[in-house]
Design a protein around this motif. Structure first.
Motif, PDB file in Angstrom:
ATOM      1  N   GLU A   1      -8.272   2.413   1.690  1.00 52.71           N
ATOM      2  CA  GLU A   1      -6.816   2.904   1.855  1.00 52.71           C
ATOM      3  C   GLU A   1      -7.103   4.461   1.610  1.00 52.71           C
ATOM      4  O   GLU A   1      -6.298   5.189   2.637  1.00 52.71           O
ATOM      5  CB  GLU A   1      -6.158   2.087   0.878  1.00 52.71           C
ATOM      6  CG  GLU A   1      -4.769   2.714   0.916  1.00 52.71           C
ATOM      7  CD  GLU A   1      -3.595   2.198  -0.210  1.00 52.71           C
ATOM      8  OE1 GLU A   1      -2.580   2.479  -0.456  1.00 52.71           O
ATOM      9  OE2 GLU A   1      -4.294   1.238  -1.057  1.00 52.71           O
TER      10      GLU A   1
ATOM     11  N   GLU B   1       2.252   7.719   4.078  1.00 56.21           N
ATOM     12  CA  GLU B   1       1.792   8.418   5.381  1.00 56.21           C
ATOM     13  C   GLU B   1       2.095   8.051   6.896  1.00 56.21           C
ATOM     14  O   GLU B   1       2.259   8.782   7.466  1.00 56.21           O
ATOM     15  CB  GLU B   1       0.312   8.700   4.997  1.00 56.21           C
ATOM     16  CG  GLU B   1      -0.304   9.663   5.850  1.00 56.21           C
ATOM     17  CD  GLU B   1       0.316  11.159   5.618  1.00 56.21           C
ATOM     18  OE1 GLU B   1       0.566  11.804   6.343  1.00 56.21           O
ATOM     19  OE2 GLU B   1       0.260  11.355   4.500  1.00 56.21           O
TER      20      GLU B   1
ATOM     21  N   HIS C   1       0.954  -1.289   0.083  1.00 57.38           N
ATOM     22  CA  HIS C   1      -0.106   0.162  -0.100  1.00 57.38           C
ATOM     23  C   HIS C   1       1.066   1.235  -0.091  1.00 57.38           C
ATOM     24  O   HIS C   1       1.380   1.774   1.075  1.00 57.38           O
ATOM     25  CB  HIS C   1      -0.919   0.116   1.268  1.00 57.38           C
ATOM     26  CG  HIS C   1      -1.734  -1.151   1.273  1.00 57.38           C
ATOM     27  ND1 HIS C   1      -2.775  -1.444   0.558  1.00 57.38           N
ATOM     28  CD2 HIS C   1      -1.718  -2.190   2.067  1.00 57.38           C
ATOM     29  CE1 HIS C   1      -3.478  -2.438   0.807  1.00 57.38           C
ATOM     30  NE2 HIS C   1      -2.759  -3.093   1.582  1.00 57.38           N
TER      31      HIS C   1
ATOM     32  N   ASP D   1       0.821   4.604  -0.826  1.00 54.11           N
ATOM     33  CA  ASP D   1       0.289   6.005  -0.284  1.00 54.11           C
ATOM     34  C   ASP D   1       0.072   5.713   1.257  1.00 54.11           C
ATOM     35  O   ASP D   1       0.755   6.615   2.098  1.00 54.11           O
ATOM     36  CB  ASP D   1      -1.003   6.072  -0.876  1.00 54.11           C
ATOM     37  CG  ASP D   1      -1.035   6.385  -2.548  1.00 54.11           C
ATOM     38  OD1 ASP D   1       0.077   6.811  -2.787  1.00 54.11           O
ATOM     39  OD2 ASP D   1      -1.728   6.560  -2.911  1.00 54.11           O
ATOM     40  N   LEU D   2      -0.436   4.758   1.556  1.00 55.41           N
ATOM     41  CA  LEU D   2      -0.550   4.304   3.232  1.00 55.41           C
ATOM     42  C   LEU D   2       0.788   3.981   4.024  1.00 55.41           C
ATOM     43  O   LEU D   2       0.961   4.530   4.919  1.00 55.41           O
ATOM     44  CB  LEU D   2      -1.653   2.934   3.345  1.00 55.41           C
ATOM     45  CG  LEU D   2      -1.849   2.809   4.838  1.00 55.41           C
ATOM     46  CD1 LEU D   2      -2.874   3.830   5.567  1.00 55.41           C
ATOM     47  CD2 LEU D   2      -2.863   1.475   4.826  1.00 55.41           C
ATOM     48  N   ASP D   3       1.731   3.558   3.249  1.00 60.14           N
ATOM     49  CA  ASP D   3       3.010   3.280   3.692  1.00 60.14           C
ATOM     50  C   ASP D   3       3.560   4.575   4.330  1.00 60.14           C
ATOM     51  O   ASP D   3       4.386   4.844   5.116  1.00 60.14           O
ATOM     52  CB  ASP D   3       3.746   2.249   3.191  1.00 60.14           C
ATOM     53  CG  ASP D   3       3.201   0.884   3.152  1.00 60.14           C
ATOM     54  OD1 ASP D   3       2.507   0.765   3.914  1.00 60.14           O
ATOM     55  OD2 ASP D   3       3.832   0.084   2.553  1.00 60.14           O
TER      56      ASP D   3
ATOM     57  N   LEU E   1      -8.121   5.947   5.002  1.00 56.54           N
ATOM     58  CA  LEU E   1      -7.146   5.697   6.022  1.00 56.54           C
ATOM     59  C   LEU E   1      -6.036   6.643   5.945  1.00 56.54           C
ATOM     60  O   LEU E   1      -5.416   7.163   6.909  1.00 56.54           O
ATOM     61  CB  LEU E   1      -6.461   4.246   6.000  1.00 56.54           C
ATOM     62  CG  LEU E   1      -7.587   3.193   6.236  1.00 56.54           C
ATOM     63  CD1 LEU E   1      -6.902   1.859   6.410  1.00 56.54           C
ATOM     64  CD2 LEU E   1      -8.158   3.653   7.773  1.00 56.54           C
ATOM     65  N   VAL E   2      -5.533   6.912   4.618  1.00 55.35           N
ATOM     66  CA  VAL E   2      -4.632   8.103   4.263  1.00 55.35           C
ATOM     67  C   VAL E   2      -5.031   9.372   4.798  1.00 55.35           C
ATOM     68  O   VAL E   2      -4.354  10.138   5.481  1.00 55.35           O
ATOM     69  CB  VAL E   2      -4.175   8.059   2.765  1.00 55.35           C
ATOM     70  CG1 VAL E   2      -3.228   9.094   2.732  1.00 55.35           C
ATOM     71  CG2 VAL E   2      -3.475   6.629   2.452  1.00 55.35           C
TER      72      VAL E   2
END
Length: 617
Positions: free
Chosen positions: A513, A52, A46, A48-50, A516-517
Motif C-alpha cells: 500500500e 490518493e 485502505h 491512504d490509498l483511497d 501504491l500511494v
C-alpha cells in the motif's frame, strides 16, 4: 465570565472539524452537504490509498468530464453515477488482482517485453536507410517488427481499439443491469476510451515524460562521488564542443547507421580511444620526419651504457649459477670493464689509479695470446692486488649484474604491502565465522518467513534485460561469459531458493500500500504539476534536454563503481554513451506507444482474461 466564555468559544472553534478536501467536494458534493461518510474505494479499508486514488480521480473528472458537461447541465447526479461506476470497477479489479501471479508477471513477462522493445528498436535503427528498408522511417520499420492493431492506421485505429477495449471491460466488470443501459454504457465507454485512456497514453508515451519518470524513480541516487561527477561533466563538455559529436566520437566504435541525423551504433568499446585522440596522433605522425640513424662513429661520445649478457643473465635467473664466485666476465670485448662506466665509488685520483692498475693486471690489449688476438678472460685463479680486486668486483657488479639486483626499496615496495595484505586477510579469517553465522541466520529467516514462489530462476529475465540495455556482453565479453558460465551458476547452486524467495518478496513489497500511494502521487504530480493542480505547461527544448541528461546521470549512479569501470572503461565519454544507449529506445513517441499497448494487453490478459477468450475463441 466573558473571558471564560471567549475561551470556551475559542476551544470550540479549534475543535471544529477541518473542511473536507476540494477533491471530495468534486466527487461527492451531496455527501459533503449532508455530512455523510464517503464510500471507500476498495473492498478492504485502505485510507491512504483511497484518499490518493480519489484525489487522482477528482482531477480526471474536473478536466475530462466537467469541462464539457457543465456547459449544458448543472445536475451533479451524472458525476455521481460515473463515480459509482468507477468504484464498482475498482472493487472488481481488486478482487481479481488477488488471483494474479504478480511474481511471474513482473519478473518474467515484463522484462521480456522491455527486452524486445530494446532489441526491435535497435534493429529498426540499424535497418534505416539501408537496402533492407528503403524509403522507410524508423516508426514504420518498428511497426513491422511489432505490429499492433491500435497503431495500424494512425489516430482512427487507435480510437477504435480503445473503444472496443473499454466496451469489453465494461461488459465484464459492470453489473448486467447497468451495462444494458445504452446511454450509460455509451457515455462511460467514450469517457473511458477517448478521454481517459487515450489521454493517459498520449502523456505517458512522451519521451520527456519517460525521462521524468526515470528521474522520479531514481530520485534517491543523487550526486555522491564528487570525482565521478567532475569526470562526467568534463566528458559532457568535451562532447558538446563538437558540432556533431556522434559522428566524431562514435566513428571509432562499432558499425552504426543513421537515425534522423544521429548515429546509432551497436556498442562503445572502452579500450578504443576517441576520434579526437586518434586524429591528433595521425597528425603528429604525418608532421614528424623520418630521421636517419647516425653512424656509430658519429654518435657523441660519453658515458657508454654496458650491454647486457643475455646468456649469463639467463643463468643468473634460472639459478644455473650456483654461487657468485662462479661468475665470469663476458668474453666479448664490448663487455670489458672500462673506466668510463659509472662506479659506486666516488671519483677520485686514487680510484682511477686502482681501476687502471686492475685493467692492466687483468688484460693486455697489445699482446696476442692463444685466443688469436682476443682478450684473455679473467680467471678465478688469477691474483690481483687486494684493492684493485675490490674495485673490479664493484664495477663488474654494476655493469653486468645491475639488471638482476633486487631493488633497494624492497622493504617499502614488497614487504610492507605483503604484511598489510596478510593483516587484512587475517582479520577477514577471524571475522569469517561471525559472518557465516549471520548469513546462515539470514538464510534461515528467509526460508522460515518467506513463502516459496511458484517459479524458479526468477533472475534470468532481469539479467537478460540488463545485458540488452547496456550491451554488457559486447563491452566485456570475457567477464560476462565467465559470469554466465561459472559465477552465477555457482551462486545459484549455493542459494538459489533464497534468491527466488527474496525476489518474490521484492515484488510483494513493490505492490504494498505505501508504494501504491507513492506511484499514484507521482502520476498525479506528473499530469498536474502546478501548485493549483493545473495541467502541465509545454516544456521547452532546453528543459527537456536538461531532464534527459539528468536521467542519464541518475542511471549511471545506480550502477556500482567497480561494475561501471569494468564494463564501460575509465573514459567518462563511454559512460555517457552507455547511458544514452539505455534511454535512446524511449525517445520516440510512436515506438513508446507500441510498448504501452503491448504492456496494456499483457496486463489485461492477466486481470481480465475473458477479453481474449471472447475475442479469440
Amino acid at each position: 465570565m466573558a473571558h471564560q466564555h471567549r475561551t470556551r468559544h475559542g476551544k470550540q472553534q479549534s475543535q471544529a472539524p477541518p473542511p473536507p478536501p476540494s477533491y471530495l467536494r468534486i466527487l461527492f458534493p451531496r455527501n459533503i452537504q449532508q455530512r455523510e461518510p464517503v464510500p471507500q474505494l476498495l473492498n478492504h479499508p485502505h485510507p491512504d490509498l483511497d484518499a490518493e486514488a480519489y484525489h487522482f480521480l477528482a482531477f480526471l473528472v474536473r478536466d475530462f468530464i466537467q469541462t464539457w458537461y457543465t456547459s449544458f447541465s448543472s445536475d451533479p447526479q451524472f458525476v455521481a453515477t460515473i463515480v459509482n461506476v468507477v468504484i464498482h470497477i475498482a472493487r472488481e479489479l481488486e478482487r481479481r488482482s488477488l488471483e494474479i501471479d504478480w511474481v511471474g508477471l513482473m519478473l518474467q513477462d515484463v522484462p521480456e517485453v522491455l527486452r524486445r522493445h530494446y532489441t526491435d528498436y535497435r534493429q529498426a535503427a540499424q535497418k534505416l536507410d539501408t537496402a533492407y528498408a528503403p524509403n522507410q522511417t524508423i516508426e514504420s520499420i518498428f511497426h513491422g517488427l511489432q505490429p499492433h492493431f491500435a497503431l495500424r492506421d494512425g489516430e482512427e485505429s487507435e480510437k477504435e481499439y480503445l473503444r472496443q477495449l473499454a466496451d469489453e471491460l465494461l461488459k465484464i466488470l459492470l453489473p448486467e443491469s447497468e451495462y444494458q443501459s445504452d446511454c450509460v454504457r455509451w457515455l462511460v465507454r467514450e469517457i473511458l476510451a477517448c478521454l481517459v485512456l487515450r489521454s493517459v497514453v498520449e502523456i505517458l508515451t512522451e519521451p520527456d515524460m519517460i525521462n521524468y519518470i526515470v528521474n522520479t524513480l531514481l530520485v534517491d541516487f543523487g550526486p555522491t562521488e564528487e570525482e565521478y561527477e567532475v569526470k562526467l561533466q568534463k566528458a559532457a563538455e568535451e562532447i558538446a564542443k563538437s558540432n556533431n559529436y556522434h559522428s566524431k566520437f562514435l566513428s571509432a566504435l562499432r558499425p552504426r547507421s543513421t537515425v534522423r541525423g544521429k548515429l546509432v551504433h551497436r556498442s562503445s568499446t572502452p579500450n578504443i580511444k576517441s576520434t579526437d585522440d586518434m586524429v591528433d596522433m595521425l597528425q603528429e605522425a604525418q608532421a614528424s620526419a623520418l630521421e636517419t640513424p647516425q653512424h656509430p662513429s658519429e654518435q657523441p661520445r660519453g658515458l657508454s651504457k654496458p650491454e647486457r649478457n643475455d646468456k649469463l643473465l639467463s643463468h643468473r635467473i634460472t639459478g644455473e649459477q650456483n654461487s657468485q664466485t662462479s661468475r665470469r666476465v663476458p668474453e666479448s670485448a664490448n663487455h670489458i670493464p672500462r673506466t668510463d662506466i659509472p662506479s659506486v665509488l666516488a671519483p677520485s685520483p686514487n680510484n682511477k689509479n686502482r681501476i687502471a692498475q686492475a685493467e692492466k693486471s687483468t688484460f693486455d690489449h697489445n699482446s696476442v695470446g692463444p685466443n688469436n688476438g682476443k682478450p684473455t678472460p679473467l680467471s678465478a685463479t688469477q691474483t690481483h692486488p687486494q684493492g684493485a680486486a675490490e674495485v673490479v668486483e664493484q664495477i663488474r657488479s654494476n655493469a653486468v649484474w645491475a639488471v638482476t639486483v633486487a631493488p633497494k626499496d624492497f622493504i617499502i615496495n614488497i614487504l610492507i604491502p605483503f604484511w598489510a595484505a596478510m593483516i587484512v586477510l587475517t582479520n577477514f579469517l577471524l571475522t569469517l565465522p561471525k559472518k557465516v553465522t549471520q548469513t546462515s541466520q539470514s538464510i534461515a529467516w528467509i526460508y522460515a518467513e518467506l513463502d516459496a514462489p511458484e517459479h524458479t530462476d526468477l533472475e534470468t529475465g532481469i539479467f537478460k534485460l540488463v545485458k540488452e540495455i547496456f550491451y554488457l556482453e559486447e563491452r566485456n565479453q570475457v567477464v560476462w561469459r565467465q559470469w554466465e558460465i561459472m559465477g552465477w551458476p555457482l551462486i545459484r547452486t549455493l542459494g538459489g531458493g533464497a534468491i527466488d524467495r527474496l525476489l518474490a518478496h521484492g515484488v510483494y513489497w513493490i505492490f504494498a500500500e505505501p508504494r501504491l500511494v507513492t506511484y499514484i502521487q507521482a502520476g498525479r504530480r506528473a499530469l498536474w504539476p502546478g501548485p493549483d493542480a493545473s495541467p502541465p505547461r509545454p516544456r521547452g527544448v532546453h528543459e527537456m534536454e536538461k531532464a534527459r541528461k539528468e536521467a542519464e546521470k541518475r542511471i549511471l549512479r545506480t550502477i556500482p563503481a567497480p561494475l561501471r569501470d569494468l564494463f564501460f572503461g575509465d573514459d567518462g565519454m563511454h559512460h555517457l554513451v552507455a547511458a544514452q544507449e539505455a534511454l535512446e529506445p524511449f525517445q520516440n513517441k510512436i515506438c513508446n506507444k507500441h510498448l504501452m499497448y503491448i504492456a496494456l494487453d499483457l496486463l489485461l490478459s492477466k486481470v481480465v482474461p475473458e477479453i481474449y477468450l471472447a475475442t479469440h475463441p
